[in-house]
Write an enzyme that holds these catalytic residues in place. Sequence first.
Site, PDB file in Angstrom:
ATOM      1  N   SER A 104      16.282 -12.031  -5.668  1.00  0.00           N
ATOM      2  CA  SER A 104      17.092 -12.764  -6.984  1.00  0.00           C
ATOM      3  C   SER A 104      17.170 -11.973  -8.095  1.00  0.00           C
ATOM      4  CB  SER A 104      16.361 -14.077  -7.174  1.00  0.00           C
ATOM      5  OG  SER A 104      16.801 -14.660  -8.055  1.00  0.00           O
ATOM      6  N   TYR A 158       8.379 -18.106  -9.321  1.00  0.00           N
ATOM      7  CA  TYR A 158       9.574 -18.145  -8.100  1.00  0.00           C
ATOM      8  C   TYR A 158       9.898 -16.541  -8.667  1.00  0.00           C
ATOM      9  CZ  TYR A 158      14.301 -17.975  -6.410  1.00  0.00           C
ATOM     10  OH  TYR A 158      15.252 -17.353  -5.980  1.00  0.00           O
TER      11      TYR A 158
HETATM   12  P1  NDP Z   1      18.810 -23.098   0.369  1.00  0.00           P
HETATM   13  O1  NDP Z   1      17.865 -24.059  -0.174  1.00  0.00           O
HETATM   14  O2  NDP Z   1      20.144 -23.497   0.580  1.00  0.00           O
HETATM   15  O3  NDP Z   1      18.488 -22.568   1.983  1.00  0.00           O
HETATM   16  C1  NDP Z   1      16.906 -22.150   1.904  1.00  0.00           C
HETATM   17  C2  NDP Z   1      16.926 -21.830   3.311  1.00  0.00           C
HETATM   18  O4  NDP Z   1      15.583 -21.226   3.439  1.00  0.00           O
HETATM   19  C3  NDP Z   1      16.929 -22.967   4.213  1.00  0.00           C
HETATM   20  O5  NDP Z   1      17.522 -22.707   5.685  1.00  0.00           O
HETATM   21  C4  NDP Z   1      15.451 -23.393   4.339  1.00  0.00           C
HETATM   22  O6  NDP Z   1      15.268 -24.038   5.712  1.00  0.00           O
HETATM   23  C5  NDP Z   1      14.828 -22.109   4.400  1.00  0.00           C
HETATM   24  N1  NDP Z   1      13.476 -22.094   4.034  1.00  0.00           N
HETATM   25  C6  NDP Z   1      13.020 -22.738   2.749  1.00  0.00           C
HETATM   26  N2  NDP Z   1      11.608 -22.590   2.567  1.00  0.00           N
HETATM   27  C7  NDP Z   1      11.253 -22.581   4.012  1.00  0.00           C
HETATM   28  C8  NDP Z   1      10.039 -22.317   4.466  1.00  0.00           C
HETATM   29  N3  NDP Z   1       8.789 -22.687   3.900  1.00  0.00           N
HETATM   30  N4  NDP Z   1       9.918 -22.157   5.955  1.00  0.00           N
HETATM   31  C9  NDP Z   1      10.830 -21.883   6.733  1.00  0.00           C
HETATM   32  N5  NDP Z   1      12.274 -21.833   6.139  1.00  0.00           N
HETATM   33  C10 NDP Z   1      12.437 -22.244   4.785  1.00  0.00           C
HETATM   34  O7  NDP Z   1      18.870 -21.881  -0.407  1.00  0.00           O
HETATM   35  P2  NDP Z   1      19.862 -20.841  -0.945  1.00  0.00           P
HETATM   36  O8  NDP Z   1      20.622 -20.251   0.234  1.00  0.00           O
HETATM   37  O9  NDP Z   1      20.337 -20.837  -2.090  1.00  0.00           O
HETATM   38  O10 NDP Z   1      18.738 -19.399  -0.919  1.00  0.00           O
HETATM   39  C11 NDP Z   1      18.789 -18.184   0.025  1.00  0.00           C
HETATM   40  C12 NDP Z   1      17.711 -17.290  -0.515  1.00  0.00           C
HETATM   41  O11 NDP Z   1      18.587 -16.834  -1.745  1.00  0.00           O
HETATM   42  C13 NDP Z   1      16.274 -17.733  -1.049  1.00  0.00           C
HETATM   43  O12 NDP Z   1      15.284 -16.770  -0.809  1.00  0.00           O
HETATM   44  C14 NDP Z   1      16.507 -17.829  -2.533  1.00  0.00           C
HETATM   45  O13 NDP Z   1      15.371 -17.734  -3.445  1.00  0.00           O
HETATM   46  C15 NDP Z   1      17.702 -16.572  -2.802  1.00  0.00           C
HETATM   47  N6  NDP Z   1      18.394 -16.922  -4.089  1.00  0.00           N
HETATM   48  C16 NDP Z   1      19.446 -18.237  -4.219  1.00  0.00           C
HETATM   49  C17 NDP Z   1      19.985 -18.055  -5.264  1.00  0.00           C
HETATM   50  C18 NDP Z   1      20.872 -19.445  -5.719  1.00  0.00           C
HETATM   51  O14 NDP Z   1      21.405 -19.666  -6.577  1.00  0.00           O
HETATM   52  N7  NDP Z   1      21.362 -20.080  -4.786  1.00  0.00           N
HETATM   53  C19 NDP Z   1      20.005 -17.245  -6.481  1.00  0.00           C
HETATM   54  C20 NDP Z   1      19.065 -16.219  -6.209  1.00  0.00           C
HETATM   55  C21 NDP Z   1      18.355 -15.994  -4.978  1.00  0.00           C
HETATM   56  P3  NDP Z   1      15.145 -25.818   6.085  1.00  0.00           P
HETATM   57  O15 NDP Z   1      16.555 -26.197   4.995  1.00  0.00           O
HETATM   58  O16 NDP Z   1      15.724 -25.667   7.283  1.00  0.00           O
HETATM   59  O17 NDP Z   1      14.110 -26.336   5.821  1.00  0.00           O
END
Ligand code: NDP
Length: 250
Positions: free
Chosen positions: A145, A159
């Site tokens: 990120s 985070y």
């Molecule tokens: P979402 O919240 O849309 O999706 C997150 C995904 O991670 C989901 O599939 C969720 O599974 C899974 N997940 C989260 N916590 C767990 C856990 N404890 N165990 C298993 N699975 C988990 O997030 P984004 O798509 O926005 O983010 C994806 C990545 O990108 C993350 O690492 C985030 O930090 C990073 N990121 C995002 C940004 C943004 O602005 N969106 C900016 C910078 C980085 P489920 O929903 O099935 O529980």
Amino acid sequence: MTVRTVSLVTGASRGIGAAIARALGRRGGAVAVHYGTHREEADAVCAEIRADGGEAMALQADMGNEAQIVTMFEKVDAAFGPLDCLVNNAGGIIAVKPVAEVDAATVNRVLAVNLAGPIYCCREAVRRMSTARGGRGGVILNISSMAAVLGGLPHEVHYAASKGGLDSLTIGLAREVATEGIRVNAIRPGVIDTPIHAAHHGASFATDFAANLPMKRAGTADEIAEAAVWLLSSSASYVTGAILNVSGGR
Ligand code: NDP
């Protein structure tokens, strides 16, 4: 003969991970679609991949649980065979709190899910991919990120620190396995319009925040997936230990 590519994308039930899984699916091969809690969304991503001619399987594991991560890799072995690509995408903000108020549960959980989980995933991937261990090489991509270098949005320092660790993991592991046929890179997304923001900042956060961004808009999950597919492809064969900002200039 074309070798079928086997990929595992964590957190692929929605947002950035789902976009990467779909993009890999469109290139053919097999995609393991990992999810935490959203089973139906993961199944829908699998259905789209199959409709595009790929193979897909949904797999549940808590990214904060080492044993569940190990089992997930064993299931990929059994269903698809040797892993070629790992995308460490799953992650979460966990809580929005100033450091002065942060509690052990928040710190432990954010580090377990966003950093320890990806380290265990890298371990399992390297054990399978390393040419020094009889593997055929592979590629690892960590979704970091811009928080890693900017310190995060207000009250998300825990985070941001977990993502800083992911950057260090990327650089160090890339060097560690550079002679073992494995490339390791990361993407630092900027503000991307996904469901991640809803719980802590409201569903319209990405739109509301747009005026603060250089391009005056948030990015899309598909824009991250485009960069991911390139880093995972043989077109990036001399790219390792790299961290690519896909952040619209943020
Ligand atoms: P979402 O919240 O849309 O999706 C997150 C995904 O991670 C989901 O599939 C969720 O599974 C899974 N997940 C989260 N916590 C767990 C856990 N404890 N165990 C298993 N699975 C988990 O997030 P984004 O798509 O926005 O983010 C994806 C990545 O990108 C993350 O690492 C985030 O930090 C990073 N990121 C995002 C940004 C943004 O602005 N969106 C900016 C910078 C980085 P489920 O929903 O099935 O529980």
